[in-house]
Write a protein that holds these residues in place. Sequence first.
Motif, PDB file in Angstrom:
ATOM      1  N   ASP A  27      36.529 -16.672 -36.075  1.00 18.63           N
ATOM      2  CA  ASP A  27      36.767 -16.069 -37.384  1.00 18.63           C
ATOM      3  C   ASP A  27      38.257 -16.027 -37.710  1.00 18.63           C
ATOM      4  N   PRO A  28      38.631 -16.289 -38.972  1.00 20.13           N
ATOM      5  CA  PRO A  28      40.033 -16.188 -39.362  1.00 20.13           C
ATOM      6  C   PRO A  28      40.423 -14.726 -39.620  1.00 20.13           C
ATOM      7  N   VAL A  29      41.707 -14.487 -39.727  1.00 18.26           N
ATOM      8  CA  VAL A  29      42.204 -13.195 -40.197  1.00 18.26           C
ATOM      9  C   VAL A  29      42.207 -13.270 -41.717  1.00 18.26           C
ATOM     10  N   HIS A  30      41.218 -12.633 -42.325  1.00 17.13           N
ATOM     11  CA  HIS A  30      41.027 -12.744 -43.775  1.00 17.13           C
ATOM     12  C   HIS A  30      41.734 -11.589 -44.485  1.00 17.13           C
ATOM     13  N   ASP A  58      55.857 -17.819 -42.807  1.00 14.90           N
ATOM     14  CA  ASP A  58      56.783 -17.471 -41.717  1.00 14.90           C
ATOM     15  C   ASP A  58      56.063 -17.341 -40.378  1.00 14.90           C
ATOM     16  N   LYS A  59      54.790 -16.960 -40.429  1.00 17.32           N
ATOM     17  CA  LYS A  59      53.992 -16.828 -39.199  1.00 17.32           C
ATOM     18  C   LYS A  59      53.321 -18.142 -38.806  1.00 17.32           C
ATOM     19  N   ARG A  66      44.869 -16.907 -34.596  1.00 16.68           N
ATOM     20  CA  ARG A  66      43.802 -17.130 -35.574  1.00 16.68           C
ATOM     21  C   ARG A  66      44.413 -17.566 -36.902  1.00 16.68           C
ATOM     22  N   THR A  67      43.725 -18.447 -37.598  1.00 10.33           N
ATOM     23  CA  THR A  67      44.174 -18.886 -38.916  1.00 10.33           C
ATOM     24  C   THR A  67      44.107 -17.729 -39.902  1.00 10.33           C
TER      25      THR A  67
END
Length: 216
Positions: A27-30, A58-59, A66-67
């Motif tokens: 799971d992505p960081v939504h 920047d990250k 995680r995306t």
Amino acid sequence: ATLAPLTRAVFVPPSDAIGIVKLGPNDPVHIAYMLVTAGADGTLGIDSRRGIEIAIDDKGGKLLDRTIKLDGQDSGCGAEGGQAAAAKLASDATILSVVGSSCSSEIRAGGPALSKAGFTVVSPSNTAPDLTDPAKRFAGYFRTAHNDTIQGAVAAEFVLTQLKLKKAATIHDGSPYAQGLATVFTDNFKKGGGEITNQEAIGPDDKDFKPVLTKI
């Protein structure tokens, strides 16, 4: 000598008013935004959205390996738009956190739904004093902007000490931001020995201000 038996550590989830975040392995960081991005106030929210995009860039587009996924809603800088935007965001269980709102009226109307959905909410520009009042603040809400209790006090001090004026009148447009700021200014101006000669209000869509201005 005998060794004490090994004990297995038991993980106890922390108790939190907005719940616990759970992510699947892929799971992505939504992150979602709730900002005004169109109309007369659109530049306020667009600036904030660009700030989010710069931070993500920047990250390297990732957090904790995680995306990072970003989308959001235009909340219109009003109570109606804020409520509608919050309802849409609250229906998406994949969202972890919300950046918003732009205007205090948006979050006052839509904030409870975001909190109930379990989102952490961070506003870049809300200033209404009641939003972080411990007795009124909804769980999960934070802001990086100043509080009008400070802004109104500074404005009153400036008028009294720098402009050397002892009389003032206030006009607000009925929004939580303007009304709250006018109230704080009035309270501090009076405490400093000043006199408020009149307190008036206009509608946000008013174009003829003569009826109000002639009363001051």
